[in-house]
Design a protein around this motif. Structure first.
Motif, PDB file in Angstrom:
ATOM      1  N   MET A   1       0.875  -1.175   0.000  1.00  0.00           N
ATOM      2  CA  MET A   1       0.000   0.000   0.000  1.00  0.00           C
ATOM      3  C   MET A   1       0.913   1.226   0.000  1.00  0.00           C
ATOM      4  O   MET A   1       1.805   1.340   0.840  1.00  0.00           O
ATOM      5  N   LEU A   2       0.706   2.097  -0.961  1.00  0.00           N
ATOM      6  CA  LEU A   2       1.437   3.348  -1.031  1.00  0.00           C
ATOM      7  C   LEU A   2       0.550   4.402  -0.375  1.00  0.00           C
ATOM      8  O   LEU A   2      -0.600   4.598  -0.780  1.00  0.00           O
ATOM      9  N   ILE A   3       1.075   5.041   0.650  1.00  0.00           N
ATOM     10  CA  ILE A   3       0.295   6.005   1.431  1.00  0.00           C
ATOM     11  C   ILE A   3       0.825   7.412   1.171  1.00  0.00           C
ATOM     12  O   ILE A   3       2.017   7.674   1.356  1.00  0.00           O
ATOM     13  N   TRP A   4      -0.058   8.285   0.746  1.00  0.00           N
ATOM     14  CA  TRP A   4       0.282   9.695   0.517  1.00  0.00           C
ATOM     15  C   TRP A   4      -0.397  10.519   1.593  1.00  0.00           C
ATOM     16  O   TRP A   4      -1.613  10.480   1.750  1.00  0.00           O
ATOM     17  N   SER A   5       0.412  11.295   2.340  1.00  0.00           N
ATOM     18  CA  SER A   5      -0.164  12.113   3.407  1.00  0.00           C
ATOM     19  C   SER A   5      -0.020  13.604   3.143  1.00  0.00           C
ATOM     20  O   SER A   5      -0.279  14.416   4.026  1.00  0.00           O
ATOM     21  N   GLY A   6       0.413  13.970   1.953  1.00  0.00           N
ATOM     22  CA  GLY A   6       0.490  15.382   1.594  1.00  0.00           C
ATOM     23  C   GLY A   6       1.915  15.896   1.504  1.00  0.00           C
ATOM     24  O   GLY A   6       2.866  15.255   1.937  1.00  0.00           O
ATOM     25  N   GLU A   7       2.039  17.070   0.905  1.00  0.00           N
ATOM     26  CA  GLU A   7       3.336  17.726   0.719  1.00  0.00           C
ATOM     27  C   GLU A   7       3.899  18.197   2.062  1.00  0.00           C
ATOM     28  O   GLU A   7       3.160  18.627   2.935  1.00  0.00           O
ATOM     29  N   TYR A   8       5.202  18.132   2.202  1.00  0.00           N
ATOM     30  CA  TYR A   8       5.863  18.592   3.422  1.00  0.00           C
ATOM     31  C   TYR A   8       5.591  20.074   3.676  1.00  0.00           C
ATOM     32  O   TYR A   8       5.467  20.500   4.809  1.00  0.00           O
ATOM     33  N   MET A   9       5.465  20.855   2.598  1.00  0.00           N
ATOM     34  CA  MET A   9       5.269  22.300   2.725  1.00  0.00           C
ATOM     35  C   MET A   9       3.942  22.655   3.398  1.00  0.00           C
ATOM     36  O   MET A   9       3.779  23.759   3.897  1.00  0.00           O
ATOM     37  N   VAL A  10       2.991  21.727   3.362  1.00  0.00           N
ATOM     38  CA  VAL A  10       1.685  21.999   3.975  1.00  0.00           C
ATOM     39  C   VAL A  10       1.402  20.986   5.094  1.00  0.00           C
ATOM     40  O   VAL A  10       0.294  20.484   5.234  1.00  0.00           O
ATOM     41  N   ASP A  11       2.442  20.679   5.873  1.00  0.00           N
ATOM     42  CA  ASP A  11       2.369  19.805   7.046  1.00  0.00           C
ATOM     43  C   ASP A  11       2.065  18.345   6.731  1.00  0.00           C
ATOM     44  O   ASP A  11       1.638  17.601   7.596  1.00  0.00           O
ATOM     45  N   GLY A  12       2.289  17.931   5.493  1.00  0.00           N
ATOM     46  CA  GLY A  12       2.145  16.518   5.164  1.00  0.00           C
ATOM     47  C   GLY A  12       3.452  15.791   5.450  1.00  0.00           C
ATOM     48  O   GLY A  12       4.446  16.391   5.853  1.00  0.00           O
ATOM     49  N   CYS A  13       3.445  14.494   5.233  1.00  0.00           N
ATOM     50  CA  CYS A  13       4.649  13.677   5.459  1.00  0.00           C
ATOM     51  C   CYS A  13       5.060  12.899   4.222  1.00  0.00           C
ATOM     52  O   CYS A  13       5.781  11.904   4.325  1.00  0.00           O
ATOM     53  N   GLY A  14       4.580  13.295   3.059  1.00  0.00           N
ATOM     54  CA  GLY A  14       4.991  12.638   1.830  1.00  0.00           C
ATOM     55  C   GLY A  14       4.478  11.212   1.716  1.00  0.00           C
ATOM     56  O   GLY A  14       3.366  10.896   2.142  1.00  0.00           O
ATOM     57  N   PHE A  15       5.316  10.336   1.150  1.00  0.00           N
ATOM     58  CA  PHE A  15       4.937   8.940   0.918  1.00  0.00           C
ATOM     59  C   PHE A  15       5.453   8.021   2.023  1.00  0.00           C
ATOM     60  O   PHE A  15       6.525   8.248   2.583  1.00  0.00           O
ATOM     61  N   GLU A  16       4.675   6.981   2.299  1.00  0.00           N
ATOM     62  CA  GLU A  16       5.086   5.848   3.109  1.00  0.00           C
ATOM     63  C   GLU A  16       4.661   4.606   2.343  1.00  0.00           C
ATOM     64  O   GLU A  16       3.723   4.653   1.548  1.00  0.00           O
ATOM     65  N   VAL A  17       5.347   3.496   2.592  1.00  0.00           N
ATOM     66  CA  VAL A  17       5.004   2.234   1.952  1.00  0.00           C
ATOM     67  C   VAL A  17       4.699   1.225   3.054  1.00  0.00           C
ATOM     68  O   VAL A  17       5.494   1.056   3.983  1.00  0.00           O
ATOM     69  N   LEU A  18       3.552   0.586   2.952  1.00  0.00           N
ATOM     70  CA  LEU A  18       3.131  -0.423   3.921  1.00  0.00           C
ATOM     71  C   LEU A  18       3.231  -1.796   3.253  1.00  0.00           C
ATOM     72  O   LEU A  18       2.539  -2.066   2.272  1.00  0.00           O
ATOM     73  N   ILE A  19       4.130  -2.637   3.793  1.00  0.00           N
ATOM     74  CA  ILE A  19       4.341  -3.986   3.251  1.00  0.00           C
ATOM     75  C   ILE A  19       4.217  -4.975   4.409  1.00  0.00           C
ATOM     76  O   ILE A  19       4.993  -4.920   5.364  1.00  0.00           O
ATOM     77  N   ASN A  20       3.227  -5.865   4.318  1.00  0.00           N
ATOM     78  CA  ASN A  20       3.014  -6.884   5.352  1.00  0.00           C
ATOM     79  C   ASN A  20       2.995  -6.303   6.765  1.00  0.00           C
ATOM     80  O   ASN A  20       3.607  -6.834   7.678  1.00  0.00           O
ATOM     81  N   GLY A  21       2.333  -5.179   6.941  1.00  0.00           N
ATOM     82  CA  GLY A  21       2.203  -4.559   8.254  1.00  0.00           C
ATOM     83  C   GLY A  21       3.392  -3.722   8.698  1.00  0.00           C
ATOM     84  O   GLY A  21       3.375  -3.146   9.774  1.00  0.00           O
ATOM     85  N   ASN A  22       4.426  -3.633   7.881  1.00  0.00           N
ATOM     86  CA  ASN A  22       5.614  -2.836   8.210  1.00  0.00           C
ATOM     87  C   ASN A  22       5.648  -1.578   7.357  1.00  0.00           C
ATOM     88  O   ASN A  22       5.437  -1.643   6.150  1.00  0.00           O
ATOM     89  N   ARG A  23       5.958  -0.450   7.999  1.00  0.00           N
ATOM     90  CA  ARG A  23       6.027   0.833   7.296  1.00  0.00           C
ATOM     91  C   ARG A  23       7.460   1.148   6.902  1.00  0.00           C
ATOM     92  O   ARG A  23       8.379   0.971   7.685  1.00  0.00           O
ATOM     93  N   PHE A  24       7.616   1.646   5.675  1.00  0.00           N
ATOM     94  CA  PHE A  24       8.914   2.027   5.149  1.00  0.00           C
ATOM     95  C   PHE A  24       8.821   3.438   4.583  1.00  0.00           C
ATOM     96  O   PHE A  24       7.766   3.862   4.111  1.00  0.00           O
ATOM     97  N   LYS A  25       9.938   4.147   4.607  1.00  0.00           N
ATOM     98  CA  LYS A  25      10.016   5.492   4.039  1.00  0.00           C
ATOM     99  C   LYS A  25      10.922   5.458   2.820  1.00  0.00           C
ATOM    100  O   LYS A  25      12.086   5.067   2.917  1.00  0.00           O
ATOM    101  N   PRO A  26      10.395   5.829   1.647  1.00  0.00           N
ATOM    102  CA  PRO A  26      11.241   5.877   0.454  1.00  0.00           C
ATOM    103  C   PRO A  26      12.248   7.025   0.539  1.00  0.00           C
ATOM    104  O   PRO A  26      11.872   8.173   0.751  1.00  0.00           O
TER     105      PRO A  26
END
Length: 114
Positions: A35-60
């Motif tokens: 699951m590719l998770i988009w939480s918004g641009e850093y400039m507007v208090d988002g955290c960019g992308f995260e990747v969820l694989i088998n319950g583990n979160r990764f940061k590209p």
């Protein structure tokens, strides 16, 4: 003069040998459903992308290379090719001082799953 040249040659060869023997990280890639998770641009208090694989979160590490088409709020099911970098990225979003450290990956390719 001959001794100087021999010493220079010895040092040069020793340096090359040391450089060639250094451990290189495992650059093996893997492909997984995720699951590719988009939480918004850093400039507007988002955290960019995260990747969820088998319950583990990764940061590209290279999230800027992920296509703009994936910048949709929420989770997008994807097939992702990546390599684990063996370290964590310490992410702090917006004005938050709280660490959101995650294992780092380098994304090779991302394709949307049906």
């Amino acid at each position: 003069m001959k001794l100087f040249l021999q010493l220079t040659l010895f040092i040069s060869l020793s340096s090359l040998l040391l450089i060639s023997c250094q451990h290189t990280p495992n650059t093996e890639t893997d492909t997984k459903e995720a699951m590719l998770i988009w939480s918004g641009e850093y400039m507007v208090d988002g955290c960019g992308f995260e990747v969820l694989i088998n319950g583990n979160r990764f940061k590209p590490e290279n999230e800027g290379d992920i296509d703009e088409a994936f910048k949709v709020e929420g989770e997008t099911p994807v097939l992702i090719e990546f390599e684990k970098l063996g370290r964590q990225l310490d992410i702090r979003c917006g004005l938050s001082t709280q660490s959101r450290a995650m294992d780092a990956i380098r994304v090779i390719s991302v394709k949307k799953r049906p």
